[in-house]
Design a protein around this motif. Sequence first.
Motif, PDB file in Angstrom:
ATOM      1  N   ALA A 149     -33.493 152.192  23.645  1.00  0.00           N
ATOM      2  CA  ALA A 149     -34.355 151.135  23.102  1.00  0.00           C
ATOM      3  C   ALA A 149     -34.461 149.968  24.076  1.00  0.00           C
ATOM      4  O   ALA A 149     -35.545 149.404  24.271  1.00  0.00           O
ATOM      5  CB  ALA A 149     -33.814 150.657  21.750  1.00  0.00           C
ATOM      6  N   ARG A 161     -36.929 150.517  26.743  1.00  0.00           N
ATOM      7  CA  ARG A 161     -38.303 150.404  26.236  1.00  0.00           C
ATOM      8  C   ARG A 161     -38.660 148.971  25.841  1.00  0.00           C
ATOM      9  O   ARG A 161     -39.801 148.707  25.442  1.00  0.00           O
ATOM     10  CB  ARG A 161     -38.492 151.281  24.995  1.00  0.00           C
ATOM     11  CG  ARG A 161     -38.483 152.756  25.210  1.00  0.00           C
ATOM     12  CD  ARG A 161     -38.936 153.510  23.947  1.00  0.00           C
ATOM     13  NE  ARG A 161     -38.396 152.976  22.704  1.00  0.00           N
ATOM     14  CZ  ARG A 161     -37.366 153.491  22.024  1.00  0.00           C
ATOM     15  NH1 ARG A 161     -36.759 154.566  22.460  1.00  0.00           N
ATOM     16  NH2 ARG A 161     -36.962 152.935  20.906  1.00  0.00           N
ATOM     17  N   ASP A 187     -37.410 147.535  23.163  1.00  0.00           N
ATOM     18  CA  ASP A 187     -37.468 147.621  21.703  1.00  0.00           C
ATOM     19  C   ASP A 187     -36.306 146.846  21.090  1.00  0.00           C
ATOM     20  O   ASP A 187     -35.277 147.419  20.717  1.00  0.00           O
ATOM     21  CB  ASP A 187     -37.441 149.096  21.296  1.00  0.00           C
ATOM     22  CG  ASP A 187     -37.512 149.313  19.801  1.00  0.00           C
ATOM     23  OD1 ASP A 187     -37.495 148.334  19.036  1.00  0.00           O
ATOM     24  OD2 ASP A 187     -37.562 150.497  19.411  1.00  0.00           O
ATOM     25  N   THR A 193     -34.955 147.862  17.434  1.00  0.00           N
ATOM     26  CA  THR A 193     -34.018 148.987  17.377  1.00  0.00           C
ATOM     27  C   THR A 193     -32.663 148.570  17.925  1.00  0.00           C
ATOM     28  O   THR A 193     -31.615 148.936  17.373  1.00  0.00           O
ATOM     29  CB  THR A 193     -34.583 150.196  18.142  1.00  0.00           C
ATOM     30  OG1 THR A 193     -35.794 150.609  17.498  1.00  0.00           O
ATOM     31  CG2 THR A 193     -33.596 151.355  18.179  1.00  0.00           C
ATOM     32  N   HIS A 226     -34.312 140.015  21.624  1.00  0.00           N
ATOM     33  CA  HIS A 226     -35.753 139.816  21.426  1.00  0.00           C
ATOM     34  C   HIS A 226     -36.308 138.869  22.489  1.00  0.00           C
ATOM     35  O   HIS A 226     -37.339 139.135  23.100  1.00  0.00           O
ATOM     36  CB  HIS A 226     -36.011 139.275  20.016  1.00  0.00           C
ATOM     37  CG  HIS A 226     -37.430 139.242  19.622  1.00  0.00           C
ATOM     38  ND1 HIS A 226     -37.934 139.945  18.558  1.00  0.00           N
ATOM     39  CD2 HIS A 226     -38.490 138.592  20.154  1.00  0.00           C
ATOM     40  CE1 HIS A 226     -39.230 139.733  18.460  1.00  0.00           C
ATOM     41  NE2 HIS A 226     -39.586 138.899  19.409  1.00  0.00           N
TER      42      HIS A 226
END
Length: 159
Positions: free
Chosen positions: A18, A21, A23, A26, A54
């Motif tokens: 994750a 990516r 992400d 996740t 994030h």
Amino acid sequence: MSPSSHSNAQLIERFYTAFARGDAATMSACYAPDATFADPVFTLKGAAIGQMWHMLAQGAREFSLEFRDISADDTSGRAHWEARYRFSGTGRKVHNIIDAEFRLRDGLIVDHRDHFDFWRWSRQALGLPGVLLGWSPLLHNKVRAQAAGRLAAFAAKQG
């Protein structure tokens, strides 16, 4: 069961897949609500960990990640990962080499420690100031304070 097929090794692999990516949702879901995280820049608990990922995923420029040497048992795990990116503060390219240690409970990360050479990172990310002062607590504390301020501002914007 071999270490690589242990469910906690699969959790760590899911986390880094994750991460590669970008992400963050996740990645955040891999942590227990009471988790802790620490590296040479951040010391975080709970929801702040997901907010950090994030923020970093959203701000990543020219980012790539490789991971390997994942191992885990019922309560702990390890991994080696390397990130390449352009540092947002200076636009300089960074290749950070990190060894991670995890404490795990009920299929989630409860403690995550990333270890990397701060002086090596600061020389790449900051250039001459990192070369001259990257070893010093003064620069280290300044980077920690700036990162904490960026994370607080990011979290406030997210509501």
